[in-house]
Structure formats: C-alpha cells, structure tokens
Design an enzyme around this catalytic site. Sequence first.
Site, short mmCIF file in Angstrom:
data_model
loop_
_atom_site.label_atom_id
_atom_site.label_comp_id
_atom_site.label_asym_id
_atom_site.label_seq_id
_atom_site.Cartn_x
_atom_site.Cartn_y
_atom_site.Cartn_z
N GLY A 260 33.24 37.81 34.96
CA GLY A 260 32.23 36.96 36.27
C GLY A 260 31.47 37.99 36.96
N CYS A 263 27.09 40.54 38.16
CA CYS A 263 26.18 41.39 37.37
C CYS A 263 26.22 41.29 35.80
CB CYS A 263 26.98 43.04 37.43
SG CYS A 263 26.56 43.32 39.25
N LYS A 266 24.73 37.97 34.50
CA LYS A 266 23.23 37.99 34.78
C LYS A 266 22.37 39.13 33.78
CE LYS A 266 22.49 40.39 38.56
NZ LYS A 266 21.80 41.71 38.29
N ARG A 330 31.14 34.67 42.80
CA ARG A 330 30.14 34.52 42.01
C ARG A 330 30.33 34.53 40.58
NH1 ARG A 330 25.71 38.86 44.61
NH2 ARG A 330 27.73 39.92 44.82
C1 UDX Z 1 30.42 45.77 36.96
C2 UDX Z 1 30.26 46.93 36.39
O1 UDX Z 1 31.65 47.52 35.96
C3 UDX Z 1 29.68 47.92 37.19
O2 UDX Z 1 29.45 49.32 36.77
C4 UDX Z 1 28.31 47.54 37.69
O3 UDX Z 1 27.54 48.20 38.62
C5 UDX Z 1 28.38 46.17 38.42
O4 UDX Z 1 28.93 45.22 37.36
P1 UDX Z 1 32.08 44.36 38.51
O5 UDX Z 1 31.04 43.38 38.11
O6 UDX Z 1 32.05 44.83 40.01
O7 UDX Z 1 31.24 45.87 38.02
O8 UDX Z 1 33.14 44.26 38.21
P2 UDX Z 1 34.01 45.07 36.88
O9 UDX Z 1 35.34 45.82 37.29
O10 UDX Z 1 33.13 45.86 35.80
O11 UDX Z 1 34.73 43.71 36.11
C6 UDX Z 1 33.52 42.90 35.62
C7 UDX Z 1 34.23 41.33 35.21
O12 UDX Z 1 34.88 41.92 33.84
C8 UDX Z 1 35.24 40.94 36.11
O13 UDX Z 1 35.25 39.38 35.90
C9 UDX Z 1 36.67 41.16 35.38
O14 UDX Z 1 37.62 40.22 35.40
C10 UDX Z 1 36.11 41.07 34.19
N1 UDX Z 1 36.80 42.03 33.03
C11 UDX Z 1 36.87 43.41 33.06
C12 UDX Z 1 37.63 41.50 32.04
O15 UDX Z 1 37.65 40.55 31.52
N2 UDX Z 1 38.32 42.20 30.96
C13 UDX Z 1 38.53 43.89 31.32
O16 UDX Z 1 38.91 44.49 30.58
C14 UDX Z 1 37.64 44.39 32.51
#
Ligand code: UDX
Length: 439
Positions: A260, A263, A266, A330
């Site tokens: 979710g 980033c 989108k 979000r």
């Molecule tokens: C991400 C990118 O990691 C970061 O580099 C960029 O600048 C912005 O987008 P963010 O969205 O804050 O960062 O969170 P992140 O920790 O990357 O996780 C993104 C989503 O993936 C979360 O919803 C998380 O629950 C999910 N996720 C992450 C998984 O479902 N499995 C995983 O193994 C890792």
Amino acid sequence: MALKIAVVGMGYVGLTTAVCLAKLGNDVVGVDKDARKVKMLKGGKLPIYEPGLYDLFRQVVNSEKLVFEESIPRAIENVGVIFICVGTPSLSDGTADLSQVEEVARTISENLDSYRLIVEKSTVPVNTAKWIRRTIELYSKGRSVEFDVASNPEFLREGRAVEDFFHPDRIVIGVDSERAKKLLLELYSPIDTKVLVVDIPTAELIKHASNSFLALKISFINMIADLCDKTGADVKMVADGMGLDKRIGRAFLDAGLGYGGSCFPKDTKALFRIGESYHLDFGLLKAVDVINQGRVERFIEKVKDALWVLKDKVIAVWGLSFKPDTDDIREAPSIRIVRRLLEEGASLRLFDPKAMENVKRVFPPSGRLLYVNDMYEAVDGANALLIVTEWNEFKTADLRKVASYMKTPVVVDGRNIFEPEEVKKHNIFYYSMGRGKSA
Ligand code: UDX
C-alpha cells in the site's frame, strides 16, 4: 558551506527533506499552500508521524535553520536551490497527475530574478524535467533568467525516513550542467554514501524502476504464496530459500496483504502508463498491480473459511496503517478490509498504535465500528482476530491472554507475524497467507 534552500510541499517527503537539510546546516524555508498545515508547523506541531522527525524538527526550528511560508514568491526570494516535493498522485487511468508540479514551476518562473537550481524530488515520469524547463521559459515572458533543473529522487521509506535520509544506500543526482552538479554534490557532501551522477532522464527513471521492481518482488512472492496455500508449502521458507541467493536477496519477499502506501501503487501504475504511451509492452507491471489488488479478496476468503458466516460476528482488527511505524493509511489494505467486513454485516473492534485518527475520518465510529485503545481490549468477546499491519507490539502478543479474551479463538494473520506451531499451542484456529491450509 551552508546553502539557502526552499522546499515546496510539506508532505511526508518534503517535510523530512526540509528538516534534514536544515539539520545539515542549511537555511531552509518550507513552503505549503495549505494554510492550516503551515500554521500547525509554525506552531511547532508536525502534521505527520515519522519516528525521530519531531526531535530534529524542534532542533532546527529553535535554531531558526528552518522556517515556514505559505507563499512561494516570498520563500524563494533569497534561495539558491528550490526542491519540488509536491504530490504526483494517480489520475483515474493511472497516469501521474503533474498539475501541482506545473503550478510550482509556473510560480517559480513568474518570480525568478536571478539564478536558481530547481530540483525535482517528487517521483515524476521520465522527462518531466524537460516540461519544467519549458514551463519556466514559457512563463518568464521573455525575461532572460538563468536557471537549471535537476532530478534528485528520494528513496525514503515511511517509518524510517530520517534514517534513510542520513544513511541512504545511494544518492542519485540527475544534472545537465556543471553548476547544478557542483551545487548538489556540495549539498550532499556531509552524507557518506555512493553518489551516482547521471543525466536527468536516467535519474527520473531510476526512481520509477526501483519502486516498480520492489513492488514486483512483493507481487511475485504473493503469487507464490497462493500456490503454497494449495500445495502445503511454506512461503516464508520458500522466501528464505530464494533470498539466500545474493542475486535475489531476502528483502521484500514477505507475502501477505501486499503493498500500500503513496508510492508503490502509484509508481507501478504510472510506469505502466509511460511504457504504454511509447507503445511498449509493459504488461508485466499490469500483472504486478492485478496480483496486489487481489490480496484483500484472498484475505477475506480466509476470514470466511475461518468463520463461515460473517454477519453479526465480532471481528477484531490489529493494524490499520499501510505499514508499521507510520500513521499513513493511503492505499492501506485495512481500508478495503474494513469496508468489506462492514458490507458483510460484521461488527468491528479496531486498534492501531498511530493511525486510528486518520481512519476515523474515513469510517467514523458507529454501532458496528468501535475504535479501542488497547490491543487486548480489541479481542474482548471477538469471534476472530485479524492481523492487518505488522506492528512490533502485535508480534509479541500474549496469545494465551488473547485466546482467553476471545469468544472463539480464531486468528487470520494477513502478515504472517506468528509461527503456526506457537499459535496452535494455545488451541487457536490459525490461518495465514501462504503457509498451507491451516485450522
Ligand atoms: C517505498 C520504497 O521502499 C521507498 O524507497 C520509496 O522512496 C517510497 O516507497 P514505503 O512505501 O514507505 O517506501 O514503504 P516500504 O517499506 O517500501 O513498503 C511498501 C509496501 O510494501 C508496504 O505496504 C509494505 O507493507 C509492503 N511490503 C513490503 C510487503 O508487502 N512485503 C514486503 O516484503 C515488503
């Protein structure tokens, strides 16, 4: 040497960038057209939760290294560098909405009296910098003003943004002039990491490609998780086995409710649209999105496997934010899960350490929707407990206590935070994502 910097857009990225640049010793003006937000910031309050940010914020505001403005013209008066950190949300067809970026470029242009370096930090489609340059030239009304545009994408993860700013894996700088290169290298010189200097389109694309690849890893392991459910394999062990290959890496192979946030959803959609606009087959990214969209439905199926009838059942939900250590909801799976369960006639008891105020604005408390202030209060009398966000405090829950509070001991774990054997010791019927049929 300290630089004078304006940062436009006081959201998760802009505010973290402004505070951290000020902490590096620069004189920073944070700008946002949302008067309420600026008033809050001037009042010493943060409109977002981000671990470690508040302490830095107080330091740089008290030392007057960071001030706030509503007006871009006033904010850019005496600065050398302007960071554009405004939102680039998805339009209905998935393309990036660049209207906020254009508005900022236009306002800068109309108030440009001497050289400025304009840096796009917002995640933008490749070649946006060309449009920023054209917009500034178009609105300068023949005034010959010197400026450069550069790309400096952010790689901040919510919940770890301050850490990621000061200890990034890399800094990417996209420039097309020596002056811009020198300014940005000087700005980031205090940070000890690899600095990649490339042309501007390459820098813009590195960001979209990185986020889309991370999203692809997540959808890949979620696809494998569904096969594990059918075959009795354990997706966590599959991910461990895959991740031992250095070319693959274990990170971002955690199956569950999918990604979710503001980033990944989108950026994958935007990059798909960019590929399509050049008549390229970017169907791979469409599949990444389709798999991700399907996670909530898979989860609801498991809840139905566990409870059969959902109508009039009391269901506890642990976790509402899109990921731990943030209040951001979000594109959070929780929003669709809550909506689906209410549609099915269930009564919900919701708990999240930080995100409940944000969720209340979407789902106000009601007869069938209760917000509780303690994780154990949530499970009191519940027919099932759903794990939706993997906050650390949930991982160390007292499962004996959980089972004793519940009307029926059923846990549906959307983030695989528990070990099946451990849970079963407490006579709990346990369901998770990709670890074989459970019950
Ligand atoms: C991400 C990118 O990691 C970061 O580099 C960029 O600048 C912005 O987008 P963010 O969205 O804050 O960062 O969170 P992140 O920790 O990357 O996780 C993104 C989503 O993936 C979360 O919803 C998380 O629950 C999910 N996720 C992450 C998984 O479902 N499995 C995983 O193994 C890792």
